[in-house]
Structure formats: C-alpha cells, structure tokens
Scaffold this motif. Structure first.
Motif, short mmCIF file in Angstrom:
data_model
loop_
_atom_site.label_atom_id
_atom_site.label_comp_id
_atom_site.label_asym_id
_atom_site.label_seq_id
_atom_site.Cartn_x
_atom_site.Cartn_y
_atom_site.Cartn_z
N LEU A 160 0.84 -1.20 0.00
CA LEU A 160 0.00 0.00 0.00
C LEU A 160 0.87 1.25 0.00
CD1 LEU A 160 -2.55 -1.05 2.78
CD2 LEU A 160 -2.96 -1.03 0.31
N SER A 202 -6.45 2.72 4.09
CA SER A 202 -6.23 1.33 3.67
C SER A 202 -5.37 0.58 4.68
CB SER A 202 -5.59 1.28 2.29
OG SER A 202 -6.49 1.75 1.31
N ASP A 236 -1.53 6.23 2.50
CA ASP A 236 -2.92 5.75 2.48
C ASP A 236 -3.29 5.15 3.84
OD1 ASP A 236 -5.42 4.77 1.88
OD2 ASP A 236 -4.75 3.48 0.23
#
Length: 149
Positions: free
Chosen positions: A104, A111, A108
C-alpha cells in the motif's frame, strides 16, 4: 498525558519508524495513542508497550502478564517507549499476514487501518474506524509527509 503531550513526546519516534519500516507515521502514532490510552494506561506505563503486542513464540525479551482477551496473557515489555515503537515496526514486517500492507501507499492511512483490522491486529471490530478517527481528529496524516534530515 493529553493527545498533544503524547504527540509531542512520541511523534518523532513514529516518523523514525515510518522511514525505517515503511509504515505510515499516522498509523503508528494512532495505534500507540489508542493501544496505550495516550500513554496513560497502567499496562503501558509499567511495560512501555504502547502497541499491545503479545509475546508470541519467538519473543525472548522481557514480558508481563495482563488480562486482555484471556486472563494472564503474555505481553512484551520494553526498557523504553522508543524500544516499543521500534519493535512495532519489526513485528509488522516479520509477520506474513501483514505483507499485503507493505504494498500500500505509505500515505494511504485508511487502507492501512482497514488492512490491520483485516489481518487481525486487534479483535475490536471498530479498530480501523477508531484509528481513522484519531488520525483525522488530530490531523496526524501530516506526519506521513515528514522527512528526516
């Protein structure tokens, strides 16, 4: 300790860990805040464990027993809070069930929060939402942009 005190005292540890382990600093500091009640929980004060990391089979360091999901569970104990922050990064990097998180984007945090919950970091079904709330309430995502000089 207030959230402001916690952030000023330990925010730099989160940024260092972010650059060392590629975990968003916002996630690191939010987990520390949540898991340790901003450094105020009796458990974190005695053990310097700000992430609720249990001993596990490979843990050879100091430990403390604490009631969590079951009575008298073994948790890691550290000589310093900084050691807790560093071990948190090592812990996430060493467990295969967290591998997908490292694909990721480091900025982020949403997430990452959902990924930690899905991977089983905590048993609280609202864990991701709590982390996101802390990050957004205190604008912690700005830490994800910090560089070390």
């Amino acid at each position: 300790m207030s959230q402001k005190d916690y952030l000023s005292q330990y925010g730099y540890f989160a940024v260092i860990s972010m650059h060392k382990y590629n975990i968003p600093a916002s996630i690191i500091i939010a987990q520390g805040m949540l898991e340790s009640a901003y450094g105020n929980s009796p458990f974190s004060r005695v053990s310097n464990n700000h992430f609720g990391i249990k001993c596990g089979e490979q843990w050879n360091g100091n430990s403390i027993t604490h009631h969590d999901d079951s009575p008298e569970e073994c948790f890691r104990s550290y000589a310093s809070v900084h050691a807790s922050f560093d071990d948190h990064g090592k812990f996430l990097k060493s467990k295969v069930w967290y591998n997908s998180l490292f694909r990721l984007d480091r900025t982020d945090y949403k997430s990452w929060a959902h990924g930690l919950q899905q991977a089983g970091y905590a048993t609280d079904p609202m864990y991701a939402e709590k982390l996101i709330d802390i990050i957004e309430r205190y604008n912690l995502s700005q830490l994800d942009e910090m560089i070390l000089i």
